[in-house]
Enzyme design. Structure first.
Site, PDB file in Angstrom:
ATOM      1  N   PHE A 194      12.236  11.033   2.990  1.00  0.00           N
ATOM      2  CA  PHE A 194      13.211  10.882   1.894  1.00  0.00           C
ATOM      3  C   PHE A 194      13.265  12.120   0.984  1.00  0.00           C
ATOM      4  N   PHE A 226       4.836  17.766   1.312  1.00  0.00           N
ATOM      5  CA  PHE A 226       5.345  16.413   1.059  1.00  0.00           C
ATOM      6  C   PHE A 226       4.720  15.397   2.017  1.00  0.00           C
ATOM      7  N   THR A 267       2.039  12.081  -7.115  1.00  0.00           N
ATOM      8  CA  THR A 267       2.686  10.927  -7.720  1.00  0.00           C
ATOM      9  C   THR A 267       2.073  10.562  -9.068  1.00  0.00           C
ATOM     10  N   ASP A 268       2.849   9.853  -9.885  1.00  0.00           N
ATOM     11  CA  ASP A 268       2.302   9.337 -11.151  1.00  0.00           C
ATOM     12  C   ASP A 268       1.309   8.199 -10.920  1.00  0.00           C
ATOM     13  N   GLU A 269       1.321   7.622  -9.704  1.00  0.00           N
ATOM     14  CA  GLU A 269       0.469   6.446  -9.458  1.00  0.00           C
ATOM     15  C   GLU A 269      -1.018   6.785  -9.515  1.00  0.00           C
ATOM     16  N   TYR A 281      -2.847   3.428  -1.414  1.00  0.00           N
ATOM     17  CA  TYR A 281      -1.938   4.589  -1.440  1.00  0.00           C
ATOM     18  C   TYR A 281      -2.317   5.546  -2.561  1.00  0.00           C
ATOM     19  N   SER A 310      -5.531   7.334  -2.111  1.00  0.00           N
ATOM     20  CA  SER A 310      -5.475   8.416  -1.112  1.00  0.00           C
ATOM     21  C   SER A 310      -4.762   9.642  -1.675  1.00  0.00           C
ATOM     22  N   LYS A 311      -3.724   9.418  -2.491  1.00  0.00           N
ATOM     23  CA  LYS A 311      -3.036  10.559  -3.114  1.00  0.00           C
ATOM     24  C   LYS A 311      -3.964  11.229  -4.148  1.00  0.00           C
ATOM     25  N   ARG A 316       8.831   0.744 -13.915  1.00  0.00           N
ATOM     26  CA  ARG A 316       8.737   2.024 -13.226  1.00  0.00           C
ATOM     27  C   ARG A 316       9.635   3.015 -13.961  1.00  0.00           C
ATOM     28  N   ASN A 343      11.661  -3.876 -13.191  1.00  0.00           N
ATOM     29  CA  ASN A 343      12.224  -4.047 -11.845  1.00  0.00           C
ATOM     30  C   ASN A 343      13.427  -4.984 -11.830  1.00  0.00           C
ATOM     31  N   HIS A 350      -0.874  -5.197  -8.318  1.00  0.00           N
ATOM     32  CA  HIS A 350       0.369  -4.544  -8.745  1.00  0.00           C
ATOM     33  C   HIS A 350       0.225  -3.839 -10.107  1.00  0.00           C
TER      34      HIS A 350
HETATM   35  P1  NAD Z   1       8.544   9.280   3.091  1.00  0.00           P
HETATM   36  O1  NAD Z   1       7.617   8.235   3.587  1.00  0.00           O
HETATM   37  O2  NAD Z   1      10.005   8.989   3.002  1.00  0.00           O
HETATM   38  O3  NAD Z   1       8.404  10.597   3.988  1.00  0.00           O
HETATM   39  C1  NAD Z   1       7.162  11.080   4.407  1.00  0.00           C
HETATM   40  C2  NAD Z   1       7.424  12.096   5.542  1.00  0.00           C
HETATM   41  O4  NAD Z   1       6.150  12.640   5.937  1.00  0.00           O
HETATM   42  C3  NAD Z   1       8.044  11.469   6.783  1.00  0.00           C
HETATM   43  O5  NAD Z   1       9.086  12.281   7.254  1.00  0.00           O
HETATM   44  C4  NAD Z   1       6.893  11.402   7.770  1.00  0.00           C
HETATM   45  O6  NAD Z   1       7.312  11.500   9.129  1.00  0.00           O
HETATM   46  C5  NAD Z   1       6.066  12.619   7.349  1.00  0.00           C
HETATM   47  N1  NAD Z   1       4.649  12.494   7.731  1.00  0.00           N
HETATM   48  C6  NAD Z   1       3.844  11.416   7.578  1.00  0.00           C
HETATM   49  N2  NAD Z   1       2.614  11.689   8.050  1.00  0.00           N
HETATM   50  C7  NAD Z   1       2.640  12.978   8.500  1.00  0.00           C
HETATM   51  C8  NAD Z   1       1.680  13.841   9.085  1.00  0.00           C
HETATM   52  N3  NAD Z   1       0.435  13.428   9.332  1.00  0.00           N
HETATM   53  N4  NAD Z   1       2.054  15.103   9.411  1.00  0.00           N
HETATM   54  C9  NAD Z   1       3.329  15.527   9.188  1.00  0.00           C
HETATM   55  N5  NAD Z   1       4.286  14.744   8.656  1.00  0.00           N
HETATM   56  C10 NAD Z   1       3.945  13.486   8.304  1.00  0.00           C
HETATM   57  O7  NAD Z   1       7.958   9.728   1.681  1.00  0.00           O
HETATM   58  P2  NAD Z   1       8.709  10.274   0.386  1.00  0.00           P
HETATM   59  O8  NAD Z   1       9.068   9.124  -0.469  1.00  0.00           O
HETATM   60  O9  NAD Z   1       9.742  11.250   0.803  1.00  0.00           O
HETATM   61  O10 NAD Z   1       7.498  11.026  -0.336  1.00  0.00           O
HETATM   62  C11 NAD Z   1       7.227  12.400  -0.048  1.00  0.00           C
HETATM   63  C12 NAD Z   1       6.037  12.852  -0.871  1.00  0.00           C
HETATM   64  O11 NAD Z   1       6.326  12.691  -2.257  1.00  0.00           O
HETATM   65  C13 NAD Z   1       4.753  12.052  -0.630  1.00  0.00           C
HETATM   66  O12 NAD Z   1       3.669  12.933  -0.671  1.00  0.00           O
HETATM   67  C14 NAD Z   1       4.701  11.067  -1.784  1.00  0.00           C
HETATM   68  O13 NAD Z   1       3.372  10.723  -2.084  1.00  0.00           O
HETATM   69  C15 NAD Z   1       5.320  11.893  -2.882  1.00  0.00           C
HETATM   70  N6  NAD Z   1       5.995  11.143  -3.952  1.00  0.00           N
HETATM   71  C16 NAD Z   1       6.928  10.197  -3.651  1.00  0.00           C
HETATM   72  C17 NAD Z   1       7.606   9.545  -4.684  1.00  0.00           C
HETATM   73  C18 NAD Z   1       8.675   8.517  -4.401  1.00  0.00           C
HETATM   74  O14 NAD Z   1       9.160   7.871  -5.335  1.00  0.00           O
HETATM   75  N7  NAD Z   1       9.101   8.315  -3.164  1.00  0.00           N
HETATM   76  C19 NAD Z   1       7.300   9.854  -6.027  1.00  0.00           C
HETATM   77  C20 NAD Z   1       6.314  10.823  -6.289  1.00  0.00           C
HETATM   78  C21 NAD Z   1       5.689  11.471  -5.247  1.00  0.00           C
HETATM   79  O1  DAU Z   2       5.635   6.078  -8.787  1.00  0.00           O
HETATM   80  C1  DAU Z   2       5.852   6.897  -7.680  1.00  0.00           C
HETATM   81  C2  DAU Z   2       5.743   6.080  -6.419  1.00  0.00           C
HETATM   82  O2  DAU Z   2       6.935   5.302  -6.330  1.00  0.00           O
HETATM   83  C3  DAU Z   2       5.559   6.925  -5.168  1.00  0.00           C
HETATM   84  O3  DAU Z   2       4.344   7.620  -5.261  1.00  0.00           O
HETATM   85  C4  DAU Z   2       5.568   6.049  -3.917  1.00  0.00           C
HETATM   86  O4  DAU Z   2       5.496   6.858  -2.753  1.00  0.00           O
HETATM   87  C5  DAU Z   2       6.885   5.275  -3.894  1.00  0.00           C
HETATM   88  O5  DAU Z   2       6.925   4.408  -2.779  1.00  0.00           O
HETATM   89  C6  DAU Z   2       7.041   4.474  -5.184  1.00  0.00           C
HETATM   90  O6  DAU Z   2       6.056   3.406  -5.253  1.00  0.00           O
HETATM   91  P1  DAU Z   2       6.432   1.958  -5.822  1.00  0.00           P
HETATM   92  O7  DAU Z   2       5.460   0.982  -5.312  1.00  0.00           O
HETATM   93  O8  DAU Z   2       6.661   2.014  -7.292  1.00  0.00           O
HETATM   94  O9  DAU Z   2       7.891   1.775  -5.123  1.00  0.00           O
HETATM   95  P2  DAU Z   2       8.584   0.520  -4.414  1.00  0.00           P
HETATM   96  O10 DAU Z   2      10.010   0.864  -4.214  1.00  0.00           O
HETATM   97  O11 DAU Z   2       7.805   0.019  -3.252  1.00  0.00           O
HETATM   98  O12 DAU Z   2       8.503  -0.596  -5.561  1.00  0.00           O
HETATM   99  C7  DAU Z   2       9.079  -0.381  -6.839  1.00  0.00           C
HETATM  100  C8  DAU Z   2       8.747  -1.578  -7.690  1.00  0.00           C
HETATM  101  O13 DAU Z   2       9.478  -2.715  -7.199  1.00  0.00           O
HETATM  102  C9  DAU Z   2       7.281  -1.981  -7.641  1.00  0.00           C
HETATM  103  O14 DAU Z   2       6.893  -2.454  -8.922  1.00  0.00           O
HETATM  104  C10 DAU Z   2       7.252  -3.121  -6.622  1.00  0.00           C
HETATM  105  C11 DAU Z   2       8.610  -3.759  -6.793  1.00  0.00           C
HETATM  106  N1  DAU Z   2       9.203  -4.333  -5.564  1.00  0.00           N
HETATM  107  C12 DAU Z   2       9.229  -3.584  -4.432  1.00  0.00           C
HETATM  108  C13 DAU Z   2       9.794  -4.073  -3.281  1.00  0.00           C
HETATM  109  C14 DAU Z   2       9.804  -3.242  -2.014  1.00  0.00           C
HETATM  110  C15 DAU Z   2       9.780  -5.600  -5.613  1.00  0.00           C
HETATM  111  O15 DAU Z   2       9.762  -6.284  -6.659  1.00  0.00           O
HETATM  112  N2  DAU Z   2      10.338  -6.082  -4.466  1.00  0.00           N
HETATM  113  C16 DAU Z   2      10.356  -5.383  -3.306  1.00  0.00           C
HETATM  114  O16 DAU Z   2      10.871  -5.898  -2.276  1.00  0.00           O
END
Ligand code: NAD
Ligand code: DAU
Length: 352
Positions: A10, A79, A132-134, A158, A161-162, A222, A257, A293
């Site tokens: 993403f 990423f 991430t902020d998590e 998660y 691990s981050k 969030r 949410n 949660h």
């Molecule tokens: P995502 O799950 O959509 O994408 C992760 C990508 O990494 C995928 O394309 C996957 O194929 C690839 N990948 C997984 N394991 C791998 C490996 N071992 N080697 C090479 N590629 C690998 O995740 P995202 O939401 O795009 O998040 C990207 C980064 O940003 C992550 O590090 C996540 O922790 C961080 N992040 C995400 C959010 C969010 O809201 N989504 C917020 C803050 C930080």
């Molecule tokens: O804060 C940054 C993080 O945001 C990133 O580091 C993570 O990679 C990313 O996945 C995201 O984590 P969240 O757990 O916050 O995102 P998610 O979309 O899974 O959930 C957002 C909120 O909504 C969370 O409080 C859980 C809730 N939720 C989620 C799903 C999937 C629901 O209530 N129903 C749902 O079906």
């Protein structure tokens, strides 16, 4: 030339598109293509000579070393990760493998490569770790937003691990002098978001007439940032960040949410009303809460604004409208992701 890992996911894919549109530099995109990696996200840049895709695992140190030696990047933006909290609860193993061991192997390969560079290239090299902020844990309703000084208190497999990966990156700077930068961003949303995450899941389920699952009481908070604003922040930190520093990224958009779900429902009521004329909100279904949660995240991004002059371009209102519109305009992307048929497309595209 820079390396991007996880550039078929993403945020990574949005970053690659943003990078190619806003710079003249090439990008080598390294992605393992897990369930979350989707090359269809990059279909618009397949004929772009500045984009080179390599299917590889960041945990494969030898392959990382070979790629670094071959392409000689000036920076690596990491990423690649397992990213979904719910999946980490059901099966943490992959999170430890990629987020911890994978980051370690990548750091080691990068450290060895960096050691081979001449003094000028060595000085200019950057390893930017996307986090991430998590990692900061959870906030009470009245606590101030997370600053970069907040303790690390991760609560899910998660986020643990981050957090571990962030610590490794920090240690590789302090111990070996590797020129690193770390960004800690709040929840992203926008185009190409895999529909297991809240916002795209709600859009896709609403249109399919399915329940919209809200965990617990739906009052968890969030802090939301449009994905392209995250990309511009990373570009800015890569350009001007101080080595060894961490930068919070966020847009001051705290939302419960349930309010997010209702906002998406109202936009769909306006843009694609249900054929029976009833509101999408009636599909909202409260379900069992996520174990452990976190109640609230909020990011204080003033350091990035003050020191590097970054500001988000989108408000939540403009960003969420663009996002809903994108999903309405891209039903094939959604269908391919859901059917898994994008994998066949990948095989065809990359058949040697
Ligand atoms: P995502 O799950 O959509 O994408 C992760 C990508 O990494 C995928 O394309 C996957 O194929 C690839 N990948 C997984 N394991 C791998 C490996 N071992 N080697 C090479 N590629 C690998 O995740 P995202 O939401 O795009 O998040 C990207 C980064 O940003 C992550 O590090 C996540 O922790 C961080 N992040 C995400 C959010 C969010 O809201 N989504 C917020 C803050 C930080
Ligand atoms: O804060 C940054 C993080 O945001 C990133 O580091 C993570 O990679 C990313 O996945 C995201 O984590 P969240 O757990 O916050 O995102 P998610 O979309 O899974 O959930 C957002 C909120 O909504 C969370 O409080 C859980 C809730 N939720 C989620 C799903 C999937 C629901 O209530 N129903 C749902 O079906």
């Amino acid at each position: 030339m820079i390396f991007v890992t996880g550039g078929a996911g993403f945020i990574g894919a949005n970053f690659v598109l943003d990078w190619l549109a806003n710079t003249d530099e090439s990008v080598v995109n390294i992605d393992k293509l897990t369930y979350a990696g989707n090359l269809e996200n990059l279909s618009s840049v397949f004929n772009e000579p500045r984009h080179i895709f390599v299917q590889a695992d960041i945990g494969d140190g030898q392959q990382m070393a070979a790629l670094l030696a071959k392409y000689q990047p000036r920076a690596v933006v990491n990423f690649a990760a397992e990213s979904h909290v719910d999946r980490s609860i059901h099966g943490p193993e992959d999170f430890i493998q990629t987020n911890v061991v994978g980051t370690f192997r990548l750091l080691e390969a990068v450290r060895a490569y960096w050691g081979t560079l001449d003094a000028a290239l060595k000085k200019d090299f950057r390893f930017l770790h996307v986090s991430t902020d998590e990692v900061y844990g959870t906030l009470s309703p009245t606590a101030p937003a997370f600053t970069e000084e907040h303790n690390y208190e991760p609560n899910s497999p998660y986020s643990a691990s981050k957090a571990a990966s962030d610590h490794l990156v920090r240690a590789w700077h302090h111990t070996y002098g590797l020129p690193v930068l770390t960004t800690n961003c709040s929840n992203n949303y926008g185009p190409l978001h895999f529909p297991e995450k809240l916002i795209p899941l709600v859009i896709v389920n609403a249109l399919a007439g399915k329940p919209l699952p809200v965990y617990g009481d739906g009052m968890q908070v969030r802090d939301w940032l449009y994905v392209r604003d995250h990309c511009s922040a990373i570009r800015r930190v890569l350009d001007a960040g101080i080595l060894g520093e961490t930068y919070n990224v966020g847009g001051w958009n705290e939302k419960a949410n349930i309010d997010i779900v209702k906002t998406v429902c109202s936009l769909l009521d306006e843009l694609r009303p249900r054929t029976d004329g009833l509101p999408y909100a009636q599909q909202i279904t409260y379900v069992q809460d996520r174990p452990g949660h976190d109640r609230r995240y909020a990011i204080d991004a003033r350091k990035l604004e003050r020191e590097l002059g970054w500001k988000p371009a989108e408000t939540f209102e403009t960003g969420i409208r663009k996002t809903v519109q994108w999903y309405l305009e891209n039903p094939e992307w959604v269908a391919n992701v859901q059917s898994g048929s994008y994998r066949d497309w990948v095989q065809k595209q990359y058949a040697e």
